[in-house]
Design a protein around this motif. Structure first.
Motif, PDB file in Angstrom:
ATOM      1  N   ALA A  34       0.734  -1.290   0.049  1.00 22.59           N
ATOM      2  CA  ALA A  34      -0.304   0.037   0.059  1.00 22.59           C
ATOM      3  C   ALA A  34       0.800   1.289   0.044  1.00 22.59           C
ATOM      4  N   VAL A  35       2.026   1.040   0.486  1.00 21.17           N
ATOM      5  CA  VAL A  35       2.684   2.466   0.755  1.00 21.17           C
ATOM      6  C   VAL A  35       3.750   2.786  -0.325  1.00 21.17           C
ATOM      7  N   PRO A  72       7.440   7.598   0.873  1.00 24.85           N
ATOM      8  CA  PRO A  72       6.851   6.954   2.045  1.00 24.85           C
ATOM      9  C   PRO A  72       7.266   5.530   2.107  1.00 24.85           C
ATOM     10  N   ALA A  73       7.600   4.810   1.097  1.00 26.73           N
ATOM     11  CA  ALA A  73       8.198   3.620   0.976  1.00 26.73           C
ATOM     12  C   ALA A  73       9.464   3.452   1.963  1.00 26.73           C
ATOM     13  N   ILE A  74      10.388   4.540   1.914  1.00 26.25           N
ATOM     14  CA  ILE A  74      11.702   4.497   2.425  1.00 26.25           C
ATOM     15  C   ILE A  74      11.366   4.874   4.095  1.00 26.25           C
ATOM     16  N   VAL A 120       4.781  13.139   4.869  1.00 31.54           N
ATOM     17  CA  VAL A 120       4.713  11.706   4.595  1.00 31.54           C
ATOM     18  C   VAL A 120       3.775  10.891   5.330  1.00 31.54           C
ATOM     19  N   SER A 121       3.490  11.495   6.940  1.00 33.15           N
ATOM     20  CA  SER A 121       2.788  10.893   7.726  1.00 33.15           C
ATOM     21  C   SER A 121       1.222  10.826   7.220  1.00 33.15           C
ATOM     22  N   THR A 162      11.209  10.124  -5.500  1.00 33.29           N
ATOM     23  CA  THR A 162      11.219  10.966  -4.544  1.00 33.29           C
ATOM     24  C   THR A 162      12.125  10.525  -3.484  1.00 33.29           C
ATOM     25  N   PHE A 163      12.994  11.277  -3.324  1.00 36.41           N
ATOM     26  CA  PHE A 163      14.013  10.764  -2.016  1.00 36.41           C
ATOM     27  C   PHE A 163      13.773  11.665  -0.781  1.00 36.41           C
ATOM     28  N   PRO A 164      13.598  10.969   0.245  1.00 32.90           N
ATOM     29  CA  PRO A 164      13.498  11.856   1.576  1.00 32.90           C
ATOM     30  C   PRO A 164      14.470  12.689   1.650  1.00 32.90           C
TER      31      PRO A 164
END
Lengths: 206, 211
Positions: B30-31, B37-39, B94-95, B158-160
Protein backbone atom coordinates in the motif's frame (compact mmCIF):
# COMPACT_ATOMS: atom_id res chain seq x y z
CA UNK A 1 -31.16 4.60 3.98
CA UNK A 2 -29.72 5.23 0.55
CA UNK A 3 -26.54 6.51 2.16
CA UNK A 4 -26.18 3.28 4.08
CA UNK A 5 -26.79 1.17 1.00
CA UNK A 6 -24.29 3.25 -0.89
CA UNK A 7 -21.68 2.82 1.84
CA UNK A 8 -22.38 -0.92 1.90
CA UNK A 9 -21.86 -1.39 -1.84
CA UNK A 10 -18.81 0.87 -1.88
CA UNK A 11 -17.12 -0.98 0.95
CA UNK A 12 -17.70 -4.36 -0.72
CA UNK A 13 -16.68 -3.56 -4.27
CA UNK A 14 -14.98 -0.21 -4.69
CA UNK A 15 -12.99 0.04 -1.48
CA UNK A 16 -12.42 -3.67 -1.13
CA UNK A 17 -10.10 -4.41 1.80
CA UNK A 18 -7.90 -6.80 -0.17
CA UNK A 19 -7.86 -5.31 -3.64
CA UNK A 20 -7.79 -1.59 -2.91
CA UNK A 21 -5.92 -1.43 0.40
CA UNK A 22 -4.12 -4.80 0.64
CA UNK A 23 -5.39 -5.37 4.17
CA UNK A 24 -5.37 -8.84 5.64
CA UNK A 25 -3.05 -10.10 2.89
CA UNK A 26 -1.08 -12.40 5.19
CA UNK A 27 -3.99 -14.61 6.16
CA UNK A 28 -5.45 -14.13 2.68
CA UNK A 29 -2.36 -15.80 1.22
CA UNK A 30 -1.82 -18.35 3.96
CA UNK A 31 -5.35 -19.70 4.37
CA UNK A 32 -6.57 -19.75 0.78
CA UNK A 33 -5.50 -23.25 -0.29
CA UNK A 34 -9.03 -24.71 -0.18
CA UNK A 35 -12.46 -23.08 -0.45
CA UNK A 36 -13.76 -24.61 2.79
CA UNK A 37 -11.15 -23.17 5.12
CA UNK A 38 -11.21 -19.88 3.22
CA UNK A 39 -14.95 -19.68 3.82
CA UNK A 40 -14.44 -20.34 7.56
CA UNK A 41 -11.87 -17.59 7.94
CA UNK A 42 -13.89 -15.18 5.81
CA UNK A 43 -16.99 -15.64 7.96
CA UNK A 44 -14.95 -15.24 11.14
CA UNK A 45 -13.42 -11.99 9.86
CA UNK A 46 -16.82 -10.59 8.85
CA UNK A 47 -18.23 -11.54 12.26
CA UNK A 48 -15.42 -9.81 14.16
CA UNK A 49 -15.51 -6.70 11.92
CA UNK A 50 -19.26 -6.24 12.47
CA UNK A 51 -18.69 -6.31 16.22
CA UNK A 52 -15.44 -4.35 16.62
CA UNK A 53 -16.06 -1.42 14.27
CA UNK A 54 -19.19 -0.14 16.09
CA UNK A 55 -17.49 -0.66 19.47
CA UNK A 56 -14.41 1.24 18.32
CA UNK A 57 -16.69 3.91 16.84
CA UNK A 58 -18.34 4.44 20.21
CA UNK A 59 -14.94 4.50 21.92
CA UNK A 60 -13.70 7.10 19.46
CA UNK A 61 -16.86 9.21 19.65
CA UNK A 62 -17.25 9.27 23.44
CA UNK A 63 -13.68 9.01 24.75
CA UNK A 64 -10.87 9.61 22.29
CA UNK A 65 -11.93 12.36 19.88
CA UNK A 66 -11.05 15.96 20.59
CA UNK A 67 -13.71 17.32 22.94
CA UNK A 68 -15.39 13.91 23.14
CA UNK A 69 -15.39 13.84 26.92
CA UNK A 70 -17.82 16.74 27.38
CA UNK A 71 -20.67 14.35 28.28
CA UNK A 72 -18.58 13.55 31.35
CA UNK A 73 -16.91 16.74 32.55
CA UNK A 74 -18.63 19.47 30.56
CA UNK A 75 -17.04 22.55 29.01
CA UNK A 76 -13.40 22.10 29.92
CA UNK A 77 -13.26 18.86 27.87
CA UNK A 78 -13.08 20.85 24.62
CA UNK A 79 -9.29 20.97 24.85
CA UNK A 80 -8.76 17.29 25.66
CA UNK A 81 -7.61 15.24 22.68
CA UNK A 82 -6.82 11.61 23.42
CA UNK A 83 -6.67 10.45 19.82
CA UNK A 84 -2.97 9.58 20.13
CA UNK A 85 -4.13 6.69 22.31
CA UNK A 86 -6.39 5.28 19.61
CA UNK A 87 -3.96 2.60 18.34
CA UNK A 88 -3.51 1.00 21.72
CA UNK A 89 -7.20 1.32 22.63
CA UNK A 90 -8.40 -0.12 19.33
CA UNK A 91 -6.04 -3.07 19.46
CA UNK A 92 -7.07 -3.77 23.06
CA UNK A 93 -10.75 -3.69 22.08
CA UNK A 94 -10.07 -5.99 19.14
CA UNK A 95 -8.04 -8.48 21.17
CA UNK A 96 -10.64 -8.65 23.95
CA UNK A 97 -13.57 -8.79 21.51
CA UNK A 98 -11.94 -11.67 19.67
CA UNK A 99 -11.49 -13.47 22.98
CA UNK A 100 -15.14 -12.78 23.89
CA UNK A 101 -16.44 -13.89 20.51
CA UNK A 102 -14.37 -17.05 20.83
CA UNK A 103 -15.91 -17.87 24.21
CA UNK A 104 -19.47 -17.10 23.08
CA UNK A 105 -19.13 -19.17 19.93
CA UNK A 106 -17.59 -22.05 21.88
CA UNK A 107 -20.51 -22.02 24.32
CA UNK A 108 -23.43 -21.56 21.95
CA UNK A 109 -22.31 -22.92 18.59
CA UNK A 110 -19.80 -25.72 19.14
CA UNK A 111 -20.06 -26.85 15.51
CA UNK A 112 -19.12 -23.40 14.23
CA UNK A 113 -16.40 -23.22 16.87
CA UNK A 114 -14.73 -26.40 15.71
CA UNK A 115 -14.75 -24.98 12.19
CA UNK A 116 -13.46 -21.52 13.09
CA UNK A 117 -11.43 -22.67 16.10
CA UNK A 118 -7.91 -22.14 14.86
CA UNK A 119 -8.73 -18.97 12.93
CA UNK A 120 -10.36 -16.93 15.67
CA UNK A 121 -7.22 -16.14 17.70
CA UNK A 122 -5.39 -15.34 14.45
CA UNK A 123 -7.92 -12.64 13.67
CA UNK A 124 -6.71 -10.40 16.51
CA UNK A 125 -3.59 -9.69 14.47
CA UNK A 126 -5.31 -9.55 11.08
CA UNK A 127 -4.66 -6.10 9.66
CA UNK A 128 -8.09 -5.97 8.03
CA UNK A 129 -9.69 -5.65 11.47
CA UNK A 130 -7.48 -2.86 12.82
CA UNK A 131 -7.48 -1.28 9.36
CA UNK A 132 -11.29 -1.21 9.35
CA UNK A 133 -11.32 0.62 12.68
CA UNK A 134 -8.64 3.09 11.58
CA UNK A 135 -10.46 3.84 8.31
CA UNK A 136 -13.66 4.32 10.32
CA UNK A 137 -11.82 6.89 12.45
CA UNK A 138 -10.15 8.62 9.50
CA UNK A 139 -13.39 8.97 7.51
CA UNK A 140 -15.34 10.22 10.52
CA UNK A 141 -18.40 8.04 9.93
CA UNK A 142 -21.43 9.86 11.30
CA UNK A 143 -23.39 7.25 13.24
CA UNK A 144 -23.09 3.83 14.82
CA UNK A 145 -25.36 2.51 12.06
CA UNK A 146 -22.89 3.63 9.41
CA UNK A 147 -20.06 2.04 11.36
CA UNK A 148 -21.91 -1.28 11.53
CA UNK A 149 -22.77 -1.21 7.83
CA UNK A 150 -19.16 -0.33 6.99
CA UNK A 151 -17.95 -3.27 9.10
CA UNK A 152 -20.38 -5.66 7.42
CA UNK A 153 -19.53 -4.40 3.94
CA UNK A 154 -15.79 -4.62 4.34
CA UNK A 155 -16.13 -8.06 5.92
CA UNK A 156 -18.18 -9.34 3.00
CA UNK A 157 -15.72 -7.80 0.56
CA UNK A 158 -12.88 -9.66 2.27
CA UNK A 159 -14.93 -12.88 2.26
CA UNK A 160 -15.57 -12.55 -1.48
CA UNK A 161 -11.89 -11.97 -2.17
CA UNK A 162 -10.64 -14.96 -0.19
CA UNK A 163 -13.26 -17.34 -1.60
CA UNK A 164 -12.40 -16.17 -5.12
CA UNK A 165 -8.68 -16.72 -4.74
CA UNK A 166 -9.19 -20.09 -3.00
CA UNK A 167 -11.31 -21.30 -5.90
CA UNK A 168 -8.70 -20.11 -8.38
CA UNK A 169 -5.92 -21.82 -6.44
CA UNK A 170 -7.83 -25.11 -6.33
CA UNK A 171 -8.07 -25.07 -10.14
CA UNK A 172 -4.61 -23.67 -10.79
CA UNK A 173 -3.02 -26.72 -9.16
CA UNK A 174 -3.60 -28.67 -12.37
CA UNK A 175 -1.96 -26.14 -14.66
CA UNK A 176 1.55 -26.19 -15.95
CA UNK A 177 3.13 -23.08 -14.42
CA UNK A 178 6.87 -22.23 -14.70
CA UNK A 179 8.52 -23.76 -11.62
CA UNK A 180 9.76 -20.51 -9.98
CA UNK A 181 6.30 -18.99 -10.24
CA UNK A 182 4.50 -21.90 -8.56
CA UNK A 183 2.70 -21.27 -5.29
CA UNK A 184 3.22 -17.75 -4.05
CA UNK A 185 4.19 -16.03 -7.30
CA UNK A 186 1.19 -17.07 -9.34
CA UNK A 187 -1.13 -16.30 -6.41
CA UNK A 188 0.13 -12.72 -6.38
CA UNK A 189 -0.36 -12.34 -10.11
CA UNK A 190 -3.84 -13.90 -9.97
CA UNK A 191 -4.74 -11.49 -7.16
CA UNK A 192 -3.49 -8.61 -9.28
CA UNK A 193 -5.73 -9.64 -12.14
CA UNK A 194 -8.69 -10.03 -9.78
CA UNK A 195 -7.94 -6.53 -8.49
CA UNK A 196 -8.05 -5.17 -12.05
CA UNK A 197 -11.45 -6.84 -12.45
CA UNK A 198 -12.68 -5.25 -9.21
CA UNK A 199 -11.47 -1.85 -10.41
CA UNK A 200 -14.21 -1.86 -13.03
CA UNK A 201 -16.63 -1.20 -10.14
CA UNK A 202 -14.93 2.12 -9.50
CA UNK A 203 -17.32 5.04 -9.53
CA UNK A 204 -20.43 2.98 -8.76
CA UNK A 205 -22.98 5.07 -6.89
CA UNK A 206 -26.50 4.20 -5.92
CA UNK B 1 30.03 -17.01 8.12
CA UNK B 2 29.55 -16.32 11.82
CA UNK B 3 26.14 -16.83 13.39
CA UNK B 4 25.55 -13.13 13.96
CA UNK B 5 26.26 -12.04 10.42
CA UNK B 6 23.96 -14.81 9.20
CA UNK B 7 21.18 -13.25 11.30
CA UNK B 8 21.72 -10.03 9.40
CA UNK B 9 22.19 -11.35 5.87
CA UNK B 10 19.79 -14.31 5.89
CA UNK B 11 16.56 -12.29 5.75
CA UNK B 12 17.84 -10.21 2.85
CA UNK B 13 17.71 -13.03 0.34
CA UNK B 14 17.24 -16.66 1.39
CA UNK B 15 14.84 -15.97 4.21
CA UNK B 16 13.32 -12.70 3.03
CA UNK B 17 10.32 -11.72 5.18
CA UNK B 18 8.16 -10.72 2.22
CA UNK B 19 8.98 -13.08 -0.61
CA UNK B 20 9.86 -16.21 1.38
CA UNK B 21 8.28 -16.00 4.83
CA UNK B 22 5.21 -14.19 3.37
CA UNK B 23 4.96 -11.74 6.28
CA UNK B 24 4.01 -8.08 6.23
CA UNK B 25 2.56 -7.96 2.74
CA UNK B 26 -0.29 -5.60 3.58
CA UNK B 27 1.77 -2.54 4.26
CA UNK B 28 4.41 -3.47 1.69
CA UNK B 29 2.00 -2.98 -1.15
CA UNK B 30 0.00 0.00 0.00
CA UNK B 31 2.82 2.45 0.67
CA UNK B 32 4.80 1.87 -2.53
CA UNK B 33 3.24 4.36 -4.92
CA UNK B 34 6.18 6.71 -4.27
CA UNK B 35 9.70 6.07 -3.08
CA UNK B 36 9.70 8.49 -0.15
CA UNK B 37 6.85 6.97 1.89
CA UNK B 38 8.29 3.52 1.17
CA UNK B 39 11.66 4.51 2.65
CA UNK B 40 10.06 6.18 5.68
CA UNK B 41 7.86 3.12 6.22
CA UNK B 42 10.86 0.75 6.01
CA UNK B 43 12.80 2.78 8.56
CA UNK B 44 9.78 2.89 10.90
CA UNK B 45 9.17 -0.85 10.64
CA UNK B 46 12.86 -1.65 11.17
CA UNK B 47 13.01 0.57 14.26
CA UNK B 48 9.83 -0.87 15.78
CA UNK B 49 10.89 -4.43 14.95
CA UNK B 50 14.40 -4.12 16.42
CA UNK B 51 13.18 -2.42 19.62
CA UNK B 52 10.21 -4.74 20.11
CA UNK B 53 12.48 -7.75 19.56
CA UNK B 54 14.89 -6.50 22.25
CA UNK B 55 12.12 -5.72 24.76
CA UNK B 56 10.31 -9.03 24.28
CA UNK B 57 13.61 -10.88 24.42
CA UNK B 58 14.48 -9.22 27.74
CA UNK B 59 11.05 -10.15 29.12
CA UNK B 60 10.93 -13.62 27.57
CA UNK B 61 11.37 -15.49 30.84
CA UNK B 62 8.77 -13.44 32.72
CA UNK B 63 5.89 -13.34 30.21
CA UNK B 64 3.37 -16.11 30.95
CA UNK B 65 2.84 -17.91 27.66
CA UNK B 66 -0.98 -17.78 27.85
CA UNK B 67 -1.14 -14.00 27.65
CA UNK B 68 1.97 -13.41 25.55
CA UNK B 69 0.06 -12.16 22.47
CA UNK B 70 -1.56 -9.36 24.44
CA UNK B 71 1.73 -8.41 26.10
CA UNK B 72 3.42 -8.31 22.70
CA UNK B 73 0.62 -6.24 21.20
CA UNK B 74 0.88 -3.70 24.01
CA UNK B 75 4.67 -3.39 23.62
CA UNK B 76 4.37 -2.99 19.85
CA UNK B 77 1.44 -0.56 20.10
CA UNK B 78 3.38 1.65 22.51
CA UNK B 79 6.38 1.75 20.14
CA UNK B 80 4.13 2.47 17.16
CA UNK B 81 2.50 5.38 18.98
CA UNK B 82 5.99 6.82 19.49
CA UNK B 83 6.85 6.40 15.81
CA UNK B 84 3.51 7.93 14.78
CA UNK B 85 4.02 10.98 16.99
CA UNK B 86 7.60 11.47 15.71
CA UNK B 87 6.45 11.25 12.08
CA UNK B 88 3.61 13.70 12.71
CA UNK B 89 6.04 16.14 14.31
CA UNK B 90 8.90 15.99 11.81
CA UNK B 91 7.56 14.51 8.56
CA UNK B 92 3.95 15.65 8.50
CA UNK B 93 3.43 15.28 4.73
CA UNK B 94 4.73 11.73 4.63
CA UNK B 95 2.69 10.82 7.69
CA UNK B 96 -0.44 12.06 5.86
CA UNK B 97 0.45 9.91 2.83
CA UNK B 98 1.01 6.85 4.97
CA UNK B 99 -2.35 7.53 6.73
CA UNK B 100 -3.57 4.41 8.52
CA UNK B 101 -0.58 2.32 7.56
CA UNK B 102 1.59 3.67 10.36
CA UNK B 103 -1.01 2.38 12.82
CA UNK B 104 -1.11 -0.89 10.96
CA UNK B 105 2.53 -1.55 11.85
CA UNK B 106 1.00 -2.91 15.08
CA UNK B 107 -0.61 -5.77 13.22
CA UNK B 108 2.18 -6.08 10.68
CA UNK B 109 2.78 -9.81 10.56
CA UNK B 110 6.57 -9.36 10.32
CA UNK B 111 6.60 -7.95 13.84
CA UNK B 112 4.36 -10.57 15.45
CA UNK B 113 6.00 -13.30 13.38
CA UNK B 114 9.56 -12.43 14.44
CA UNK B 115 8.55 -11.87 18.07
CA UNK B 116 6.94 -15.31 18.19
CA UNK B 117 9.51 -17.13 16.13
CA UNK B 118 12.72 -15.53 17.34
CA UNK B 119 12.62 -13.04 20.21
CA UNK B 120 10.77 -15.39 22.57
CA UNK B 121 13.59 -17.92 22.37
CA UNK B 122 16.78 -15.90 21.95
CA UNK B 123 19.06 -13.46 23.77
CA UNK B 124 18.52 -9.68 23.36
CA UNK B 125 21.56 -8.97 21.15
CA UNK B 126 20.73 -11.76 18.69
CA UNK B 127 17.11 -10.59 18.65
CA UNK B 128 18.26 -7.06 17.90
CA UNK B 129 20.29 -8.29 14.92
CA UNK B 130 17.36 -10.41 13.76
CA UNK B 131 15.14 -7.32 13.90
CA UNK B 132 17.58 -5.22 11.88
CA UNK B 133 18.10 -8.03 9.34
CA UNK B 134 14.40 -8.61 8.78
CA UNK B 135 13.79 -4.87 8.63
CA UNK B 136 16.45 -4.62 5.94
CA UNK B 137 14.96 -7.51 3.96
CA UNK B 138 11.56 -5.78 4.13
CA UNK B 139 13.12 -2.45 3.14
CA UNK B 140 14.85 -3.88 0.06
CA UNK B 141 11.65 -5.30 -1.39
CA UNK B 142 9.71 -2.12 -0.57
CA UNK B 143 12.30 0.08 -2.22
CA UNK B 144 12.46 -2.07 -5.35
CA UNK B 145 8.65 -2.06 -5.73
CA UNK B 146 8.37 1.67 -5.03
CA UNK B 147 11.19 2.57 -7.42
CA UNK B 148 9.62 0.53 -10.24
CA UNK B 149 6.15 1.95 -9.63
CA UNK B 150 7.22 5.57 -9.33
CA UNK B 151 9.66 5.46 -12.23
CA UNK B 152 7.21 3.94 -14.71
CA UNK B 153 4.10 5.57 -13.26
CA UNK B 154 5.26 9.15 -12.84
CA UNK B 155 8.75 9.30 -14.39
CA UNK B 156 10.22 10.62 -11.14
CA UNK B 157 11.87 9.32 -7.97
CA UNK B 158 11.19 11.03 -4.63
CA UNK B 159 13.94 10.79 -2.02
CA UNK B 160 13.45 11.89 1.58
CA UNK B 161 15.29 15.16 2.18
CA UNK B 162 15.97 15.81 -1.50
CA UNK B 163 12.48 15.83 -2.96
CA UNK B 164 11.28 14.83 -6.38
CA UNK B 165 13.96 14.08 -8.99
CA UNK B 166 12.85 13.77 -12.60
CA UNK B 167 14.48 10.69 -14.12
CA UNK B 168 12.82 10.39 -17.51
CA UNK B 169 13.98 13.37 -19.62
CA UNK B 170 11.53 15.71 -21.34
CA UNK B 171 12.86 14.63 -24.72
CA UNK B 172 11.27 11.20 -24.21
CA UNK B 173 7.87 12.78 -23.67
CA UNK B 174 8.32 15.00 -26.70
CA UNK B 175 9.02 11.84 -28.66
CA UNK B 176 5.69 10.35 -27.57
CA UNK B 177 6.60 8.42 -24.39
CA UNK B 178 3.72 8.16 -21.92
CA UNK B 179 3.72 7.49 -18.20
CA UNK B 180 2.00 4.19 -17.48
CA UNK B 181 -0.98 5.09 -15.27
CA UNK B 182 -1.74 1.45 -14.49
CA UNK B 183 1.49 1.06 -12.52
CA UNK B 184 0.27 3.58 -9.96
CA UNK B 185 -2.95 1.63 -9.34
CA UNK B 186 -3.18 -1.06 -6.64
CA UNK B 187 -3.31 -4.16 -8.92
CA UNK B 188 0.15 -3.55 -10.36
CA UNK B 189 1.70 -3.63 -6.90
CA UNK B 190 0.57 -7.25 -6.61
CA UNK B 191 1.84 -8.13 -10.06
CA UNK B 192 5.22 -6.45 -9.41
CA UNK B 193 5.63 -8.52 -6.22
CA UNK B 194 4.70 -11.62 -8.21
CA UNK B 195 7.42 -10.82 -10.73
CA UNK B 196 10.01 -10.11 -8.00
CA UNK B 197 9.23 -13.51 -6.49
CA UNK B 198 9.57 -15.10 -9.92
CA UNK B 199 12.99 -13.53 -10.53
CA UNK B 200 14.24 -14.38 -7.04
CA UNK B 201 13.15 -18.02 -7.26
CA UNK B 202 14.53 -18.43 -10.73
CA UNK B 203 17.92 -17.34 -9.38
CA UNK B 204 17.81 -19.36 -6.14
CA UNK B 205 16.39 -22.71 -7.16
CA UNK B 206 16.10 -24.07 -3.61
CA UNK B 207 13.26 -21.64 -2.90
CA UNK B 208 10.98 -23.23 -5.50
CA UNK B 209 7.78 -24.64 -3.95
CA UNK B 210 6.70 -28.21 -4.56
CA UNK B 211 2.98 -28.14 -5.24
Amino acid sequence: MQDLLNLFVRSIFVENMVFAFFLGMCSYLAVSKTVNTAMGLGIAVTFVLVITIPVDWALNEYVLKKGALDWLIGEQAAEIDLSFLSFIMFIAVIASMVQLVEMVVEKFAPALYSQLGIFLPLIAVNCAILGGSLFMQERELASIGEATVYGLGSGIGWLLAIIGIAAIREKIRYSNIPAPLRGLGITFIATGIMAIAFMTFMGIKL
Amino acid sequence: MSKNSKLLSGPINLNNPITVQVLGICSALAVTVKLEPAIVMSVSVTAVLALANVIVSLLRNTIPSRIRIIVQLVIVAALVILVDQILKAYLYDVSKQLSVFVGLIITNCIIMGRLEAFALGNKPYASFLDGIGNGAGYAIILIIIAAIRELFGAGTLTFPGIGEVTIIPQAFYDFGYQNNGLVILPPMALIVVGIIIWVQRAKTRELIEEV
